[in-house]
Motif scaffolding. Structure first.
Motif, mmCIF file in Angstrom:
data_model
loop_
_atom_site.group_PDB
_atom_site.id
_atom_site.type_symbol
_atom_site.label_atom_id
_atom_site.label_comp_id
_atom_site.label_asym_id
_atom_site.label_seq_id
_atom_site.Cartn_x
_atom_site.Cartn_y
_atom_site.Cartn_z
ATOM 1 N N ILE A 1 50.511 -23.850 17.158
ATOM 2 C CA ILE A 1 50.068 -22.924 16.064
ATOM 3 C C ILE A 1 48.244 -23.308 15.906
ATOM 4 N N ASP A 2 47.905 -24.273 16.543
ATOM 5 C CA ASP A 2 46.414 -24.293 16.769
ATOM 6 C C ASP A 2 45.905 -23.617 17.792
ATOM 7 N N VAL B 1 46.204 -20.173 17.948
ATOM 8 C CA VAL B 1 45.600 -19.003 17.249
ATOM 9 C C VAL B 1 44.436 -18.969 16.599
ATOM 10 N N ASN B 2 43.752 -20.195 16.589
ATOM 11 C CA ASN B 2 42.665 -20.647 16.074
ATOM 12 C C ASN B 2 41.502 -20.436 17.243
ATOM 13 N N ASP B 3 40.652 -19.351 17.465
ATOM 14 C CA ASP B 3 40.009 -18.894 18.413
ATOM 15 C C ASP B 3 39.001 -20.348 18.769
ATOM 16 N N GLU B 4 38.546 -21.098 18.134
ATOM 17 C CA GLU B 4 37.584 -22.003 18.280
ATOM 18 C C GLU B 4 38.402 -23.115 18.943
ATOM 19 N N GLN B 5 39.584 -23.611 18.407
ATOM 20 C CA GLN B 5 40.679 -24.763 18.926
ATOM 21 C C GLN B 5 41.111 -24.240 20.446
ATOM 22 N N LEU B 6 41.400 -22.774 20.396
ATOM 23 C CA LEU B 6 41.982 -22.477 21.687
ATOM 24 C C LEU B 6 40.878 -22.520 22.718
ATOM 25 N N LYS B 7 39.507 -22.133 22.445
ATOM 26 C CA LYS B 7 38.443 -22.209 23.489
ATOM 27 C C LYS B 7 38.359 -23.593 23.905
ATOM 28 N N ASP C 1 54.876 -22.940 14.671
ATOM 29 C CA ASP C 1 54.527 -24.355 13.936
ATOM 30 C C ASP C 1 55.717 -25.292 14.225
ATOM 31 N N HIS D 1 45.031 -13.785 21.348
ATOM 32 C CA HIS D 1 44.092 -14.439 21.279
ATOM 33 C C HIS D 1 43.450 -14.968 22.578
#
Length: 257
Positions: free
Chosen positions: A33-34, A36-42, A91, A146
Motif C-alpha cells: 500500500i505504501d 502507491v505513494n510516489d515519494e515512498q515509492l521513489k 493493504d 505509479h
C-alpha cells in the motif's frame, strides 16, 4: 472460510514462489500500500538501485517488478491448483527482505492476514474473473501506473516481466503430476489470463499479455520457446553486460553477425 494452507501447500509456496510468514524491519521491506505513494515509492526504488547497482530508477523498477511478480504467482497458484482464494488487496501484501546481504536481492512475499476461501461449487467463471480483476486491475496495473509515473519505465516492459513468470509457472504446473485431477481448470485459468477481457487488467481493451505471444492456442504458448519482445534491463544492474538468454537485444546482435 479456511484459515491457512496445508503443510504440503506451504512447502510448495515457500520453496517455489517465495511465500514467507516472516517480517523483517529492513529498508528493503515495504507494505504494498505504501508503493502507491510516489515519494515512498521513489525512496524504495532508490534503495533497490543502490543495492543492485542499477544504472537508474527505471532499471531498479524493472528488477522490482520481476521480484514482485512472485506475489502474483502465489495468488494464481492458490487459485488454479489449490482452488482457494487469498486476499491480494494492497493493504494485505508486503515485500520482505529477510537477508540484506543477498547480492541478488531475492525478497519474499508476505500476507498480513492468511484467510483463504474455497472455490464455489458452481460458477467458477465469475470466481476466477473476480480474482483476476483483484490481482491485475485493482493491484498490479495501479502499481505499474505509479512505477511509470515515477521512473518513466515502459508499462510494456513491466507486463512482459510478469508475463514471463506466469508462463513459466503454468508450464511447470502442467508438466507436474500433482495437477492431473485439475488440468482442465488450470488450462482454462491460463487462457483467461492470456486472452481475457481487458477490464480484468485495468483500462485495456484486451489482456495486455496478448501482445507477447504469437499463437492464440494456450498449448502452443506453454510448449513453445519464449522470446521476449522487450528487454528487462537486467544487464544494467550489477551484472552489467550479461543478457538474459531470451533477451531481444542479444538476439538482434546474434542476427547481425
Amino acid at each position: 472460510m479456511i484459515n491457512t494452507f496445508a503443510p504440503h501447500e506451504i512447502n510448495v509456496l515457500e520453496n517455489n514462489y517465495r511465500l514467507t510468514f516472516e517480517k523483517n524491519c529492513s529498508y528493503l521491506s515495504i507494505q504494498a500500500i505504501d508503493l502507491v505513494n510516489d515519494e515512498q515509492l521513489k525512496m524504495f526504488l532508490t534503495s533497490i538501485k543502490e543495492k543492485t547497482k542499477s544504472a537508474n530508477l527505471g532499471v531498479a523498477a524493472s528488477l522490482f517488478v520481476k521480484r514482485y511478480s512472485f506475489g502474483v504467482l502465489i495468488v494464481l497458484y492458490t487459485m488454479s491448483v489449490l482452488n482457494k482464494r487469498i486476499n491480494y488487496l494492497m493493504d494485505n501484501v508486503s515485500i520482505q527482505t529477510l537477508d540484506e546481504n543477498d547480492k541478488l536481492w531475492l525478497p519474499r512475499i508476505n500476507f498480513n492476514e492468511m484467510n483463504l476461501s474455497s472455490a464455489p461449487r458452481g460458477d467458477r467463471l465469475n470466481w476466477v474473473s473476480e480474482i483476476l480483476k483483484e490481482i491485475f486491475s485493482n493491484h498490479i496495473d495501479v502499481l505499474f501506473n505509479h512505477l511509470n509515473k515515477v521512473t518513466k519505465l515502459s508499462k510494456k516492459i513491466m507486463w512482459e516481466n510478469l508475463y514471463t513468470y506466469i508462463v513459466w509457472m503454468y508450464k511447470n504446473i502442467l508438466q507436474g503430476t500433482y495437477c492431473c485431477n485439475n488440468t482442465q481448470n488450470i488450462k482454462y485459468d491460463f487462457e483467461m489470463i492470456m486472452m481475457g477481457k481487458g477490464e480484468l487488467f485495468g483500462d485495456y481493451e484486451e489482456s495486455p499479455f496478448i501482445k507477447f505471444h504469437s499463437s492464440m492456442e494456450c498449448s502452443s504458448i506453454l510448449e513453445g520457446t519464449q522470446f521476449r519482445k522487450t528487454c528487462c534491463l537486467s544487464y544494467l544492474t550489477e551484472s552489467k553486460g550479461l543478457f538474459c538468454k531470451n533477451c531481444p537485444i542479444k538476439r538482434k546482435q546474434k542476427n547481425k553477425n
